[in-house]
Write a protein that holds these residues in place. Structure first.
Motif, mmCIF file in Angstrom:
data_model
loop_
_atom_site.group_PDB
_atom_site.id
_atom_site.type_symbol
_atom_site.label_atom_id
_atom_site.label_comp_id
_atom_site.label_asym_id
_atom_site.label_seq_id
_atom_site.Cartn_x
_atom_site.Cartn_y
_atom_site.Cartn_z
ATOM 1 N N UNK A 97 0.828 -1.197 0.000
ATOM 2 C CA UNK A 97 0.000 0.000 0.000
ATOM 3 C C UNK A 97 0.867 1.253 0.000
ATOM 4 N N UNK A 98 1.914 1.242 0.824
ATOM 5 C CA UNK A 98 2.799 2.406 0.880
ATOM 6 C C UNK A 98 3.475 2.631 -0.468
ATOM 7 N N UNK A 99 3.876 1.545 -1.105
ATOM 8 C CA UNK A 99 4.530 1.660 -2.409
ATOM 9 C C UNK A 99 3.575 2.234 -3.441
ATOM 10 N N UNK A 100 2.318 1.775 -3.388
ATOM 11 C CA UNK A 100 1.354 2.220 -4.384
ATOM 12 C C UNK A 100 0.856 3.632 -4.101
ATOM 13 N N UNK A 101 1.116 4.119 -2.896
ATOM 14 C CA UNK A 101 0.652 5.454 -2.540
ATOM 15 C C UNK A 101 1.737 6.504 -2.747
ATOM 16 N N UNK A 102 2.920 6.060 -3.174
ATOM 17 C CA UNK A 102 4.059 6.968 -3.240
ATOM 18 C C UNK A 102 4.034 7.851 -4.484
ATOM 19 N N UNK A 103 2.996 7.684 -5.298
ATOM 20 C CA UNK A 103 2.893 8.530 -6.483
ATOM 21 C C UNK A 103 3.785 8.093 -7.627
ATOM 22 N N UNK A 104 3.905 6.770 -7.788
ATOM 23 C CA UNK A 104 4.707 6.253 -8.901
ATOM 24 C C UNK A 104 3.922 6.330 -10.201
ATOM 25 N N UNK A 105 4.637 6.142 -11.292
ATOM 26 C CA UNK A 105 3.965 6.118 -12.587
ATOM 27 C C UNK A 105 3.218 4.791 -12.718
ATOM 28 N N UNK A 106 2.064 4.816 -13.361
ATOM 29 C CA UNK A 106 1.300 3.585 -13.567
ATOM 30 C C UNK A 106 0.744 3.001 -12.291
ATOM 31 N N UNK A 107 0.526 3.872 -11.304
ATOM 32 C CA UNK A 107 0.045 3.455 -10.005
ATOM 33 C C UNK A 107 -1.294 2.690 -10.091
ATOM 34 N N UNK A 108 -2.218 3.260 -10.861
ATOM 35 C CA UNK A 108 -3.552 2.661 -10.966
ATOM 36 C C UNK A 108 -3.461 1.257 -11.538
ATOM 37 N N UNK A 109 -2.623 1.107 -12.543
ATOM 38 C CA UNK A 109 -2.444 -0.191 -13.193
ATOM 39 C C UNK A 109 -1.978 -1.236 -12.178
ATOM 40 N N UNK A 110 -0.978 -0.846 -11.383
ATOM 41 C CA UNK A 110 -0.450 -1.800 -10.402
ATOM 42 C C UNK A 110 -1.466 -2.118 -9.318
ATOM 43 N N UNK A 111 -2.276 -1.105 -8.958
ATOM 44 C CA UNK A 111 -3.316 -1.360 -7.959
ATOM 45 C C UNK A 111 -4.239 -2.458 -8.457
ATOM 46 N N UNK A 112 -4.610 -2.377 -9.722
ATOM 47 C CA UNK A 112 -5.513 -3.388 -10.279
ATOM 48 C C UNK A 112 -4.821 -4.746 -10.303
ATOM 49 N N UNK A 113 -3.584 -4.759 -10.770
ATOM 50 C CA UNK A 113 -2.859 -6.023 -10.882
ATOM 51 C C UNK A 113 -2.725 -6.689 -9.518
ATOM 52 N N UNK A 114 -2.355 -5.888 -8.512
ATOM 53 C CA UNK A 114 -2.172 -6.465 -7.184
ATOM 54 C C UNK A 114 -3.479 -6.946 -6.579
ATOM 55 N N UNK A 115 -4.565 -6.285 -6.952
ATOM 56 C CA UNK A 115 -5.837 -6.649 -6.348
ATOM 57 C C UNK A 115 -6.458 -7.894 -6.981
ATOM 58 N N UNK A 116 -6.017 -8.233 -8.170
ATOM 59 C CA UNK A 116 -6.632 -9.344 -8.912
ATOM 60 C C UNK A 116 -6.744 -10.665 -8.128
ATOM 61 N N UNK A 117 -5.705 -11.111 -7.410
ATOM 62 C CA UNK A 117 -5.825 -12.410 -6.739
ATOM 63 C C UNK A 117 -7.030 -12.496 -5.817
ATOM 64 N N UNK A 118 -7.394 -11.367 -5.207
ATOM 65 C CA UNK A 118 -8.503 -11.363 -4.268
ATOM 66 C C UNK A 118 -9.824 -11.691 -4.953
ATOM 67 N N UNK A 119 -9.897 -11.387 -6.235
ATOM 68 C CA UNK A 119 -11.163 -11.587 -6.938
ATOM 69 C C UNK A 119 -11.404 -13.047 -7.293
ATOM 70 N N UNK A 120 -10.327 -13.839 -7.345
ATOM 71 C CA UNK A 120 -10.491 -15.247 -7.698
ATOM 72 C C UNK A 120 -11.012 -16.008 -6.484
ATOM 73 N N UNK A 121 -11.878 -16.971 -6.727
ATOM 74 C CA UNK A 121 -12.357 -17.753 -5.583
ATOM 75 C C UNK A 121 -11.220 -18.608 -5.063
ATOM 76 N N UNK A 122 -11.226 -18.833 -3.756
ATOM 77 C CA UNK A 122 -10.078 -19.512 -3.162
ATOM 78 C C UNK A 122 -9.958 -20.948 -3.664
ATOM 79 N N UNK A 123 -11.069 -21.550 -4.039
ATOM 80 C CA UNK A 123 -11.009 -22.925 -4.547
ATOM 81 C C UNK A 123 -10.253 -22.968 -5.874
ATOM 82 N N UNK A 124 -10.607 -22.021 -6.758
ATOM 83 C CA UNK A 124 -9.946 -21.976 -8.061
ATOM 84 C C UNK A 124 -8.460 -21.675 -7.879
#
Lengths: 299, 422
Positions: A97-124
């Motif tokens: 979170x701290x890394x993604x809040x530091x105002x890097x380039x492509x921040x939004x993209x990385x937020x989405x990428x990092x969040x993706x695993x949470x969307x998958x069901x744990x069984x899959x």
């Protein structure tokens, strides 16, 4: 005057309850009812199939736990799992979170990428990981190519639980990362500016402003993490095909409850007793956490 | 004013309650409507089973279609429970929503019969059902303590030795006839960690007959007794093959999920598997040249395992007559012939087996031969607990974490403690 007031109050409360009654009914039927029933079961010897029977046995089901080797193994595995996963995922979430809040380039993209695993069901997710953990799978290939030792991730009792830990940290950290991200936006910039004027470096700013400011959120994250990890079931269930193997290494408390409830006949009461015991353990862990973090304001 | 408010509140509440109750009660009502099997009305019987492969599904569908044609007043609703079959069935039976007819593995039968959830079938049996036609050990697997029959076996499978013809030729080994020969052959067939001579499934379901080959007993009086030195002695060679000879491995050590897959991928030259492996290997690995032979003899005696599954009837079924019609057709001569015609499973009726001639089929003959001396995978109501503890500890011995005798002793102790406190 007073009389009329109470009468009106009474009537209004009555109306309120009347309107609430459908919800209350649902709550009673599907939430309070099962809890009460589970506690009731915990004190009985239960046979559900065929001729249904309930026999009151007092504390027998709880006494039985003391002698149950597998219950001890399950509890030990679960505690080990909680003790490693909760701190790791909390720290990882904070750092991400701290890394993604530091105002890097492509921040939004990385937020989405990092969040993706949470969307998958744990069984899959577990199935995908099992495929990667395969003896000739992706992870071993990668380890091999950089000269590290390879493991029989699924079949070796010494590493099976660790394999599940790695998987779970990777999968749940992003969820808590989002919570941290939201909290980070709340920290006033003036604090950082003041620190800069005093000559603080990035690390000092993180450690002396960000971390203390996030304490209530950390407390929340740790408690949710505790509850979640104590209830570990699906990953180890899929990993071991429901057995808790190899050699009881992935046996968790919830998996054991499941086995007693559904695999062996006539042990539903004991399973309920185990569930009640687990609820008490989680309660104690949560209270301890609150005590330690001295954070009362959030709840 | 106050009155109208009350009325409105009451009205809304009643409406919500009503819809809620209607939602709950709906299922039951429609069930009753179907259940009343009046003359001329169609009766729907539910049949639950696990999936199996697509070709097997097609065969079952065909058998059911034949049945429906002959019994126009009965409709069969076939449900596949793909995963955790027994858990689902037990839960549904306990909730009073069980299917009328369902598959039951012999392994689970004693415990389920004891609960009284199954309907005894003796009173339905007629002379032309020809009960003596069944292979006796398979039929006995579904008898209760009271001597009543609770299910009729639909099919069975035994274990046989599967061997890779090409690897045998290259290594110049003969098909082993005894376990000593198998152990020697496995050494010659092993090529480091790439190919193992023998693929083992280190679990009781597959090792039971080996465990008892030296005269020891795995289960005595419904309690675990597998720490018996005779059982340890019988199982020790399997562990030695893995740890000393390094000629045997379990499937997950080479990244396979079961023996058939390990064998098909060429990572094991021999495996001991059942009938189900034949269509799997032919479909998945069409270029594989393999043969089957009877399981090698131990102590000069032939031995193997038999696994059997029956159709049983739910005691709470409201359509017992129709359910029996279905069971008697599926396990009758005609239905069983259709179901087993392609050789996915072997018929439990002697007459059907003779008619289909599987005893002459080169791949299936060793499996059929095994039926006469096989140990049926079943033993009392506590077997599930015993198996769980055995498997857990046997694996630790197989992986070399502790001596076999110690591992089994601990497993036996844990199992019996669990049984006693039940």
């Amino acid at each position: 005057m007073k009389q009329a007031f109470t009468k009106k109050m009474k009537r209004e409360t009555g109306t309120a309850y009347l309107f609430l009654s459908p919800t209350l009914f649902v709550l009673l039927l599907f939430i309070i009812g099962p809890i009460v029933f589970a506690i009731f079961l915990a004190f009985h010897k239960v046979q559900l199939l065929g001729t249904m029977s309930f026999k009151f046995v007092g504390l027998d089901n709880f006494v039985r736990m003391i002698d149950d080797t597998r219950a001890k193994i399950a509890l030990w595995n679960t505690l080990k799992y909680v003790a490693i996963v909760v701190p790791c995922q909390t720290m990882l979430a904070l750092v991400l979170a701290a890394a993604l809040n530091a105002g890097l380039k492509g921040e939004k993209f990385f937020r989405i990428v990092y969040f993706l695993p949470t969307l998958t069901s744990s069984a899959v997710l577990t199935l995908i990981f099992m495929w990667m953990y395969n003896q000739n799978g992706l992870i071993n290939r990668v380890l091999e190519s950089v000269g590290l030792p390879t493991y029989n991730w699924i079949g070796d009792p010494d590493v099976a639980l660790n394999a599940i830990m790695i998987m779970n940290i990777w999968a749940t950290a992003p969820y808590f990362m989002v919570i941290y991200l939201a909290a980070l936006q709340d920290i006033p910039d003036s604090l950082y500016e003041a620190a800069e004027l005093d000559g603080a470096n990035a690390w000092q700013k993180f450690w002396h402003i960000t971390v203390p400011y996030l304490r209530p959120v950390t407390s929340f994250v740790v408690i949710m993490g505790l509850i979640g990890t104590f209830q570990l079931f699906d990953q180890s269930y899929i990993f071991s095909a429901g057995s808790g193997g190899p050699n009881n290494s992935t046996l968790t408390v919830v998996l054991l409850i499941y086995q007693y409830a559904f695999k062996t006949l006539g042990t539903m009461g004991y399973a309920a007793a185990l569930a009640v015991a687990l609820a008490i353990i989680i309660l104690i862990a949560t209270l301890l956490q609150r005590k330690l973090s001295k954070e009362e304001s959030l709840y | 004013m106050g009155k109208t408010k009350w009325m409105a509140a009451l009205g809304i509440t009643t409406m919500l309650f009503g819809s809620l109750l209607a939602g709950c009660g709906g299922g039951e009502k429609s069930e009753k409507a179907n259940g009343g099997s009046k003359q001329g009305e169609k009766v729907e019987v539910t049949l639950a089973g696990w999936g199996g492969n697509p070709s097997e599904q097609k065969l079952l569908r065909q058998t059911l279609d034949d049945f429906e044609k002959k019994h126009p007043n009965i409709k069969v609703k076939y449900e596949v429970i793909a995963d955790q079959y027994m858990d689902v069935i037990k839960t549904r039976l306990a909730g009073g929503q069980g299917p009328d007819v369902f598959y039951l593995d012999a392994f689970e039968a004693p415990a389920l019969i004891e609960t009284g959830a199954l309907e005894p079938l003796d009173k339905y049996v007629t002379d032309d059902f020809d009960i003596n036609d069944f292979e006796k050990p398979m039929l006995d697997a579904f008898k209760g303590k009271d001597g009543k029959i609770y299910g009729f076996p639909k099919d069975y499978s035994t274990l046989a030795l599967f061997y890779n013809k090409k690897m045998f030729e290259e290594a110049g080994v003969e098909v082993p006839k005894t376990w000593d020969e198998l152990r020697e052959a496995a050494k010659k067939l092993t090529k480091g960690k790439q190919v193992y001579g023998f693929g083992v499934a280190p679990e009781l379901a597959r090792l039971y007959y080996i465990a008892e080959s030296k005269g020891g007993k795995v289960v005595t009086d419904n309690k675990a007794s597998f720490a018996d030195p005779k059982v340890v002695e019988a199982l020790q060679p399997i562990v030695d093959m893995h740890l000393k000879d390094k000629s045997a491995a379990q499937p997950n050590e080479v990244g396979a999920t079961w023996g058939g897959e390990m064998f098909g991928q060429g990572k094991a030259a021999m495996v001991i598997e059942g009938n189900w492996a034949i269509p799997f290997l032919q479909d998945t690995f069409p270029n594989l040249e393999f043969g089957t032979a009877e399981v090698p003899m131990i102590n000069g005696k032939k031995a193997t395992m038999a696994y059997t599954v029956a159709y049983v009837m739910n005691k709470d079924s409201k359509k017992k007559e129709a359910a029996w019609e279905l069971i008697s057709y599926l396990t009758g001569k005609e239905g069983m012939k259709t179901w087993t015609s392609k050789g996915y499973a072997l018929p439990t009726r002697k007459s059907v087996a003779a008619e289909l001639g599987f005893d002459k089929d080169p791949l299936r003959a060793p499996l059929v031969a095994g039926a006469s001396y096989a140990t049926v995978w079943q033993n009392g109501t506590n077997l599930p607990i015993i198996v769980n503890n055995f498997n857990n500890q046997f694996v630790s011995a197989f992986l070399g974490e502790r001596p076999l005798a110690d591992a089994l002793k601990e497993a036996e102790k844990t199992a019996n403690r669990e049984i006693e406190s039940k």
